[in-house]
Design an enzyme around this catalytic site. Sequence first.
Site, short mmCIF file in Angstrom:
data_model
loop_
_atom_site.label_atom_id
_atom_site.label_comp_id
_atom_site.label_asym_id
_atom_site.label_seq_id
_atom_site.Cartn_x
_atom_site.Cartn_y
_atom_site.Cartn_z
N CYS A 325 0.88 -1.17 0.00
CA CYS A 325 0.00 0.00 0.00
C CYS A 325 0.91 1.22 0.00
O CYS A 325 1.85 1.28 -0.78
CB CYS A 325 -0.96 -0.03 1.17
SG CYS A 325 -0.20 -0.32 2.79
N GLY A 328 2.84 0.43 3.93
CA GLY A 328 3.01 -1.02 4.07
C GLY A 328 2.78 -1.54 5.47
O GLY A 328 3.29 -2.61 5.82
N ARG A 331 -2.95 -1.75 5.29
CA ARG A 331 -3.60 -2.61 4.30
C ARG A 331 -2.71 -3.80 3.90
O ARG A 331 -3.21 -4.90 3.67
CB ARG A 331 -3.94 -1.79 3.05
CG ARG A 331 -5.07 -0.82 3.25
CD ARG A 331 -5.17 0.20 2.12
NE ARG A 331 -4.13 1.23 2.22
CZ ARG A 331 -4.07 2.29 1.43
NH1 ARG A 331 -4.97 2.45 0.47
NH2 ARG A 331 -3.11 3.19 1.58
N ARG A 377 -3.83 3.51 16.04
CA ARG A 377 -5.06 3.15 15.32
C ARG A 377 -6.23 2.96 16.30
O ARG A 377 -7.35 3.38 16.02
CB ARG A 377 -4.85 1.88 14.51
CG ARG A 377 -3.74 1.95 13.46
CD ARG A 377 -4.02 3.03 12.42
NE ARG A 377 -3.00 3.05 11.37
CZ ARG A 377 -2.11 4.01 11.22
NH1 ARG A 377 -2.07 5.03 12.07
NH2 ARG A 377 -1.23 3.98 10.23
#
Length: 594
Positions: A325, A328, A331, A377
């Site tokens: 992505c 890296g 995704r 996240r």
Amino acid sequence: MMAAFPSVSGSLTASGLMISGRKTEEIADLIDLFSKTQYRAKEVTPRVETIEKRCLEIFGRDYKYSVIHNANGEVCGHYPRQMVFLEYECTELHKDGFESTVQITKLQDLVNRSKMARCRGRFVCPVILYNGKHICRSSTLAGWGELYGRTGYNYIFSGGIDDTWGAESEPEVPEDVSASNRDSQLFDKVRGLDIKLLRYLSVRYICDLMVENKKVKFGLNVTSSEKVDKAQRYADFTLLSVPYPGCEFFKDYKDRDYTAEGLVFNWNQDFVDAPLTIPVCFTKNLNIDWRKYQSWDLVQQTQNYLKLLLHIINSDDERGLLVHCISGWDRTPLFVSLLRLSLWADGAVHASLDPAEILYLTIAYDWFLFGHMLPDRLSKGEEIFFFCFNFLKHIVSEKFSAMKKPSFHRRKNSNFKDTDFTVDDLCQLKSRDRGSVTSLSSDFSLITEDAGGATCLTNDAVDLFSGQPLAASSWRKGHTSSPQTVLWPPPNPLQERLAHPLSQEAKSSSSSSSNQSELGFTLASSSPMSVPGRSCPSPSERQARLEAVREVFLTAYSSTVGLKSSAPSPSGAISGLLEQFARGVGLRGTNSIV
């Protein structure tokens, strides 16, 4: 008699598999550490050292491997200090199988010299060995801004020495060369080393998950990608642009009480300019209407992309695959982890590992040690990590199997056999989270005998809206459509192996009651803790394995991180389902789930 693994005090999964209590605690400890700490190669604690050693031990069960060294993060600060290069399977079953011809010293040298070619220095790294082919991961290509910052203006403009090039001569930049030519020569050198590494690893296929052609920040192109390389340096590779939403989109997943059905990405956003572009040799072999990709929900999109990746690695007997992505670490580990678990469920990789061991390996290696920023996240509600393992219930079908039918033979040393547990055994278990026994996949077998796994020998690609050939230099934004949920066509009932109704499930308040299976029966919701009734189908070996992995993960995750509903639900759906799941498996979370 049910399959049992060595255990101190075991717990029985809904799939009838005995999992060691010590192993489940080990996974809970791993997730707990992961949720509070981002891995950095130069700041390793004793707990992290234990994780690193455990990963090496697990890899060594089934493979002869060498180590790519990254002491103190000298090559990449958020890659493992010891990256495993799998050379060949060393089980008795595969003693006469494939062997790698790669020399680890040369590979280490290529890694050291090619790292600057990719964003954040996250070079092409092999992570899975499948039938002698390497599945690799990386970030996308670095743009001129990052590249200049790394090499330093002294090197670019005054011929200063930089040890990046190793034994090779440094690019000479004459004084009268224009700035654009300097750029070209620098990119020729840096990306040329990246291409050498790809070729040394026998990688032919590059799957780009970016929704952008180039990542732009503050009006500047901060990254690039192979598909828009102006000099077409990557023309000899088969490039696939398969745009997939970034980690920010998974906040919407969390805000919908972890329900992925009906969640469609907004493709009309200004920064989205990478169309879905797949070589004809793959579009004609998969019975998927790729033109509708912008109306797929998150379940359908992830399923179809996974089918595509599995088809690619089965279509060529010699060449490997790179998945990336932007950075890296979001995704990319999602699809690397799904590939590893799907191939393991087929008995194609990591043959000797039980569900808890393969789960530990993919969390620790594919996510933690490769730099996924779980604490960040979680703080933002971007739960792509949780989505990955909860999604396993959507790929239990044999349609996702990489093994050709009917020539599938189980490995002799597999710990899982259909005869190890019966339907009666399963029916005697308490109601637990089994996940979906069917999947929202289109009606076709991933690998068919008549398709024959055509090898893609050209880089021809088509614009999937117009059907016209698309040159590497003419990548453009595809047409957009308003988001909508795609209703899958009902298949021929005679082709459906798992033709049985499911009882109505408990669902979160945001789950739609209109989810229908391919046969018109109620599907298991994407909500993480949906619990079906006592329907007792005989699960396939693949299904039993994946359900066991998912159950162990949910148990560990609920006892450490927990799930947080975006808004109080009148029915208390999330907390109620978590409590029901904990009671069903005989475990209670140490943290309250709100």
